[in-house]
Design an enzyme around this catalytic site. Sequence first.
Site, mmCIF file in Angstrom:
data_model
loop_
_atom_site.group_PDB
_atom_site.id
_atom_site.type_symbol
_atom_site.label_atom_id
_atom_site.label_comp_id
_atom_site.label_asym_id
_atom_site.label_seq_id
_atom_site.Cartn_x
_atom_site.Cartn_y
_atom_site.Cartn_z
ATOM 1 N N GLU A 64 -4.945 3.677 -7.219
ATOM 2 C CA GLU A 64 -3.789 3.875 -7.340
ATOM 3 C C GLU A 64 -3.181 3.672 -8.934
ATOM 4 O OE1 GLU A 64 -1.623 0.962 -4.778
ATOM 5 O OE2 GLU A 64 -3.147 1.241 -3.302
ATOM 6 N N HIS A 104 1.392 5.263 -1.813
ATOM 7 C CA HIS A 104 0.996 4.718 -0.424
ATOM 8 C C HIS A 104 -0.704 4.740 -0.327
ATOM 9 C CE1 HIS A 104 1.073 4.131 4.027
ATOM 10 N NE2 HIS A 104 0.255 5.105 4.020
ATOM 11 N N SER A 156 0.906 -4.853 -9.670
ATOM 12 C CA SER A 156 -0.201 -4.713 -10.268
ATOM 13 C C SER A 156 0.056 -3.008 -10.652
ATOM 14 C CB SER A 156 -1.381 -4.716 -9.495
ATOM 15 O OG SER A 156 -1.510 -3.849 -8.427
ATOM 16 N N MET A 216 8.666 -4.293 -0.565
ATOM 17 C CA MET A 216 8.656 -4.485 0.801
ATOM 18 C C MET A 216 9.819 -4.762 1.634
ATOM 19 S SD MET A 216 5.321 -4.677 0.718
ATOM 20 C CE MET A 216 4.956 -4.911 2.331
#
Length: 221
Positions: free
Chosen positions: A176, A111, A15, A92
């Site tokens: 974000e 973050h 996203s 990840m």
Amino acid sequence: MAGLKVGVLISGRGSNLQSLLTACAASHFPARVALVISNRADAEGLRHAGDTGVTSLVIDHRNYPDRERFDAALDQALRAAGIELVCLAGFMRLLTPGFVTAWQGRLINIHPSLLPSFKGMHTHRQALAAGVRIHGCTVHFVTADLDAGPIIAQAAVPVGANDDEESLAARVLEAEHRLYPLALSMLASGRARLDGDRVILSDTFPTGQEMLMEPHGLSGV
């Protein structure tokens, strides 16, 4: 298309990648996503790259015997594409110190907390447990220390009395999606630059007070 050549590393839904692709599609935006790399072939974010015609690669970490050789493959692909700045967007995998050093000053991450508070995982749970009234997200340069690199930009999100992890996470994610393109624009245009262990903003950029707003208040993308 001119602009800083950006590579984006993803592992999942992408996203934040989508927000960067959308921003970079604007003719005035000073950067462009030239390469997307995922360590998972089933990452939904690869579709976003395909939909916009951006080159994408799958470099599966399971095909490498150790982190060093996986990171070497990432590095080779990024350099072959002429990438000038790398954005981590839900990637990840822990990067090795060697990779981080090789891309020092050209590697950024987003973050989901207002660093230096709530490093690591489960940031929204941490925020709720601490009883903070303001939470948010941070775009920062990546260093060898986890979630500790120089801060580029932050966006604050209020914590409601009835918030749970899911509702708070959803609002932070909205922030974000606005903050990451803003931070990329700042770097690519020269309105923000790394100076030692600090990020220096140009005189023409909004003050910290103006930047620390809910997502609808962010501007400059």
